[in-house]
Enzyme design. Sequence first.
Site, PDB file in Angstrom:
ATOM      1  N   ASP A  45       0.842  -1.208   0.000  1.00 40.05           N
ATOM      2  CA  ASP A  45       0.000   0.000   0.000  1.00 40.05           C
ATOM      3  C   ASP A  45       0.879   1.261   0.000  1.00 40.05           C
ATOM      4  O   ASP A  45       0.659   2.186  -0.785  1.00 40.05           O
ATOM      5  CB  ASP A  45      -0.904   0.052   1.247  1.00 40.05           C
ATOM      6  CG  ASP A  45      -1.782  -1.175   1.428  1.00 40.05           C
ATOM      7  OD1 ASP A  45      -3.008  -1.060   1.373  1.00 40.05           O
ATOM      8  OD2 ASP A  45      -1.231  -2.280   1.623  1.00 40.05           O
ATOM      9  N   GLU A  68      -5.412   7.208   0.282  1.00 37.87           N
ATOM     10  CA  GLU A  68      -5.822   6.524   1.515  1.00 37.87           C
ATOM     11  C   GLU A  68      -4.740   6.554   2.602  1.00 37.87           C
ATOM     12  O   GLU A  68      -5.058   6.697   3.779  1.00 37.87           O
ATOM     13  CB  GLU A  68      -6.187   5.051   1.226  1.00 37.87           C
ATOM     14  CG  GLU A  68      -6.614   4.336   2.509  1.00 37.87           C
ATOM     15  CD  GLU A  68      -6.952   2.869   2.337  1.00 37.87           C
ATOM     16  OE1 GLU A  68      -6.892   2.346   1.211  1.00 37.87           O
ATOM     17  OE2 GLU A  68      -7.288   2.242   3.364  1.00 37.87           O
ATOM     18  N   ASP A 133      -6.489   4.812  -4.249  1.00 37.33           N
ATOM     19  CA  ASP A 133      -6.455   3.689  -3.307  1.00 37.33           C
ATOM     20  C   ASP A 133      -5.335   2.772  -3.789  1.00 37.33           C
ATOM     21  O   ASP A 133      -5.496   2.028  -4.757  1.00 37.33           O
ATOM     22  CB  ASP A 133      -7.807   2.952  -3.319  1.00 37.33           C
ATOM     23  CG  ASP A 133      -7.928   1.978  -2.156  1.00 37.33           C
ATOM     24  OD1 ASP A 133      -6.882   1.620  -1.575  1.00 37.33           O
ATOM     25  OD2 ASP A 133      -9.065   1.589  -1.841  1.00 37.33           O
ATOM     26  N   ILE A 135      -3.827   0.092  -2.651  1.00 43.10           N
ATOM     27  CA  ILE A 135      -4.307  -1.292  -2.701  1.00 43.10           C
ATOM     28  C   ILE A 135      -5.710  -1.282  -2.128  1.00 43.10           C
ATOM     29  O   ILE A 135      -5.915  -0.946  -0.954  1.00 43.10           O
ATOM     30  CB  ILE A 135      -3.418  -2.272  -1.896  1.00 43.10           C
ATOM     31  CG1 ILE A 135      -2.054  -2.416  -2.568  1.00 43.10           C
ATOM     32  CG2 ILE A 135      -4.103  -3.652  -1.795  1.00 43.10           C
ATOM     33  CD1 ILE A 135      -1.148  -3.459  -1.920  1.00 43.10           C
ATOM     34  N   ASP A 136      -6.679  -1.610  -2.959  1.00 48.54           N
ATOM     35  CA  ASP A 136      -8.047  -1.768  -2.464  1.00 48.54           C
ATOM     36  C   ASP A 136      -8.263  -3.258  -2.261  1.00 48.54           C
ATOM     37  O   ASP A 136      -7.889  -4.070  -3.109  1.00 48.54           O
ATOM     38  CB  ASP A 136      -9.036  -1.216  -3.496  1.00 48.54           C
ATOM     39  CG  ASP A 136     -10.470  -1.336  -3.005  1.00 48.54           C
ATOM     40  OD1 ASP A 136     -10.711  -1.047  -1.811  1.00 48.54           O
ATOM     41  OD2 ASP A 136     -11.339  -1.727  -3.798  1.00 48.54           O
ATOM     42  N   THR A 138      -7.152  -4.692   0.800  1.00 47.30           N
ATOM     43  CA  THR A 138      -5.903  -5.111   1.462  1.00 47.30           C
ATOM     44  C   THR A 138      -6.088  -6.457   2.170  1.00 47.30           C
ATOM     45  O   THR A 138      -5.174  -7.287   2.190  1.00 47.30           O
ATOM     46  CB  THR A 138      -5.428  -4.032   2.464  1.00 47.30           C
ATOM     47  OG1 THR A 138      -5.314  -2.794   1.752  1.00 47.30           O
ATOM     48  CG2 THR A 138      -4.086  -4.367   3.061  1.00 47.30           C
ATOM     49  N   ASP A 294     -12.552   4.274  -2.676  1.00 51.66           N
ATOM     50  CA  ASP A 294     -13.062   2.904  -2.813  1.00 51.66           C
ATOM     51  C   ASP A 294     -14.063   2.759  -3.953  1.00 51.66           C
ATOM     52  O   ASP A 294     -14.520   1.645  -4.235  1.00 51.66           O
ATOM     53  CB  ASP A 294     -13.745   2.450  -1.513  1.00 51.66           C
ATOM     54  CG  ASP A 294     -12.742   2.019  -0.446  1.00 51.66           C
ATOM     55  OD1 ASP A 294     -11.674   1.509  -0.815  1.00 51.66           O
ATOM     56  OD2 ASP A 294     -13.039   2.212   0.751  1.00 51.66           O
TER      57      ASP A 294
HETATM   58  N1  LIG Z   1     -17.222  -1.044   7.975  1.00 53.02           N
HETATM   59  C1  LIG Z   1     -16.964  -0.905   6.695  1.00 53.02           C
HETATM   60  N2  LIG Z   1     -17.986  -0.826   5.782  1.00 53.02           N
HETATM   61  C2  LIG Z   1     -17.734  -0.701   4.475  1.00 53.02           C
HETATM   62  N3  LIG Z   1     -16.467  -0.641   3.955  1.00 53.02           N
HETATM   63  C3  LIG Z   1     -15.431  -0.705   4.817  1.00 53.02           C
HETATM   64  C4  LIG Z   1     -15.608  -0.848   6.195  1.00 53.02           C
HETATM   65  N4  LIG Z   1     -14.388  -0.894   6.780  1.00 53.02           N
HETATM   66  C5  LIG Z   1     -13.484  -0.773   5.781  1.00 53.02           C
HETATM   67  N5  LIG Z   1     -14.108  -0.668   4.592  1.00 53.02           N
HETATM   68  C6  LIG Z   1     -13.553  -0.465   3.261  1.00 53.02           C
HETATM   69  O1  LIG Z   1     -13.765  -1.649   2.484  1.00 53.02           O
HETATM   70  C7  LIG Z   1     -12.741  -1.660   1.508  1.00 53.02           C
HETATM   71  C8  LIG Z   1     -12.608  -3.040   0.919  1.00 53.02           C
HETATM   72  O2  LIG Z   1     -13.880  -3.362   0.427  1.00 53.02           O
HETATM   73  P1  LIG Z   1     -14.133  -4.731  -0.236  1.00 53.02           P
HETATM   74  O3  LIG Z   1     -15.420  -4.697  -0.945  1.00 53.02           O
HETATM   75  O4  LIG Z   1     -12.928  -5.071  -1.035  1.00 53.02           O
HETATM   76  O5  LIG Z   1     -14.220  -5.692   0.984  1.00 53.02           O
HETATM   77  S1  LIG Z   1     -13.751  -7.136   0.934  1.00 53.02           S
HETATM   78  O6  LIG Z   1     -12.284  -7.095   0.995  1.00 53.02           O
HETATM   79  O7  LIG Z   1     -14.261  -7.762  -0.264  1.00 53.02           O
HETATM   80  O8  LIG Z   1     -14.302  -7.777   2.062  1.00 53.02           O
HETATM   81  C9  LIG Z   1     -11.549  -1.240   2.276  1.00 53.02           C
HETATM   82  O9  LIG Z   1     -10.626  -0.723   1.350  1.00 53.02           O
HETATM   83  P2  LIG Z   1      -9.049  -1.019   1.599  1.00 53.02           P
HETATM   84  O10 LIG Z   1      -8.708  -0.473   2.956  1.00 53.02           O
HETATM   85  O11 LIG Z   1      -8.439  -0.198   0.502  1.00 53.02           O
HETATM   86  O12 LIG Z   1      -8.815  -2.473   1.457  1.00 53.02           O
HETATM   87  C10 LIG Z   1     -12.072  -0.185   3.247  1.00 53.02           C
HETATM   88  O13 LIG Z   1     -11.907   1.131   2.806  1.00 53.02           O
HETATM   89 MG   LIG Z   2     -10.129   0.487  -0.496  1.00 53.30          MG
HETATM   90 MG   LIG Z   3      -6.601   0.568   0.269  1.00 57.20          MG
HETATM   91 MG   LIG Z   4      -7.294   0.257   3.829  1.00 57.33          MG
END
Ligand SMILES: Nc1ncnc2c1ncn2[C@@H]1O[C@H](COP(=O)(O)OS(=O)(=O)O)[C@@H](OP(=O)(O)O)[C@H]1O
Ligand SMILES: [Mg+2]
Ligand SMILES: [Mg+2]
Ligand SMILES: [Mg+2]
Length: 353
Positions: A45, A68, A133, A135-136, A138, A294
């Site tokens: 990231d 991010e 973002d 790494i989305d 993570t 996101d």
């Molecule tokens: N509580 C809550 N509700 C909704 N979203 C949240 C929550 N907490 C975190 N995040 C954000 O979710 C991002 C990842 O979403 P995903 O759809 O990839 O989730 S998953 O990994 O498939 O489970 C993730 O992005 P990254 O941090 O870039 O991975 C977060 O920004």
């Molecule tokens: Mg993300």
């Molecule tokens: Mg991210």
């Molecule tokens: Mg993150």
Amino acid sequence: MAYGNELTVALLAVQRATLLTKRVFHEKAKGTVSKDDKSPVTLGDFGAQALIISAIKRNFPNDEVVGEEEASVLRANNTLREQIWDLVQGARLENSDAEDKIGGPIQSVEDLLDAIDHGTSAGGPKGRIWALDPIDGTKGFLRGGQYAVCLALIVDGDVKVGVLGCPNLPVDDSAPLDENVSSDQTDETGKGVLFSAVRGEGATSRPLSRGALQQSQPIRMKDLTDVTQATFCESVEAGHSSHGDQAEIAKLLGITKSSVRMDSQAKYASIARGAGDIYLRLPVSKSYVEKIWDHAAGDLIVREAGGEVTDATGKSLDFSRGRTLSENKGVVAASKGVHAQVLEAVKTVLESK
Ligand SMILES: Nc1ncnc2c1ncn2[C@@H]1O[C@H](COP(=O)(O)OS(=O)(=O)O)[C@@H](OP(=O)(O)O)[C@H]1O
Ligand SMILES: [Mg+2]
Ligand SMILES: [Mg+2]
Ligand SMILES: [Mg+2]
């Protein structure tokens, strides 16, 4: 083409960043640190954010960035900082024109930290703002699943350019959705895709490469009219999106196929290329506000591929409100033919709570 230069820089910057994330992906120790909100951040990231912001600063010095990550952990941790410095130095496009276009290597550790910390824009309704973002997904990245490197240009509150680098998706746009979740392909046989869209000019995919950009081809949402035949994508993490509400909605719509769970904005990309039909992201908590990074790139790519994206109340996603989508709740993305029906079901289920 409108925003042609911005698109080229964004594509090359995302492509270079994926060289770094792919290296970290295959390492056992990914340098994972827990952030204040308990979510993870890795060497990947930080490194990807540094590389992409340095490319933006070089080409568009007056633009702002909503990123991010920030570098305070690295300023305090010599080991992590040195590891990232090595990774960033090793991530160079193998085509010198392409590498030059995005400014070449980062010159010093101080420049690296400054680049990461350049992502602090407050966002808002005016001016040119990149949403990044690095790494989305993570958590997916750590699990060995899907993840995406995501970059979008927002001008006066409107998304104009969107790019998603998805190193673990199959190149073949017609591969079935379950192969999008977990592909048997390797980099050599056809894994790793770069999706993009420019407002008003359609959406495309192309294979990720290690050097110059590959040839692109247009992508389109599937033309679905019978919603019972739809396949829908949702998050892997139940803490990010309500699996229970989503299952009720599917049932109400008469959808019998089970949902496909996939990390990251690879969900938007998968429906945009016609592998899946619907992406539902329903709030788990009242207090969580979605972040613009996101959704910005995925929202534009789906709309430019002929899909419709709203929140759970039917409003367009509003990227002009700052770093978050404070005026929206949840996401409903689907092909035009079924979006209204899906939205009705979403409202019915959410209102019954
Ligand atoms: N509580 C809550 N509700 C909704 N979203 C949240 C929550 N907490 C975190 N995040 C954000 O979710 C991002 C990842 O979403 P995903 O759809 O990839 O989730 S998953 O990994 O498939 O489970 C993730 O992005 P990254 O941090 O870039 O991975 C977060 O920004
Ligand atoms: Mg993300
Ligand atoms: Mg991210
Ligand atoms: Mg993150």
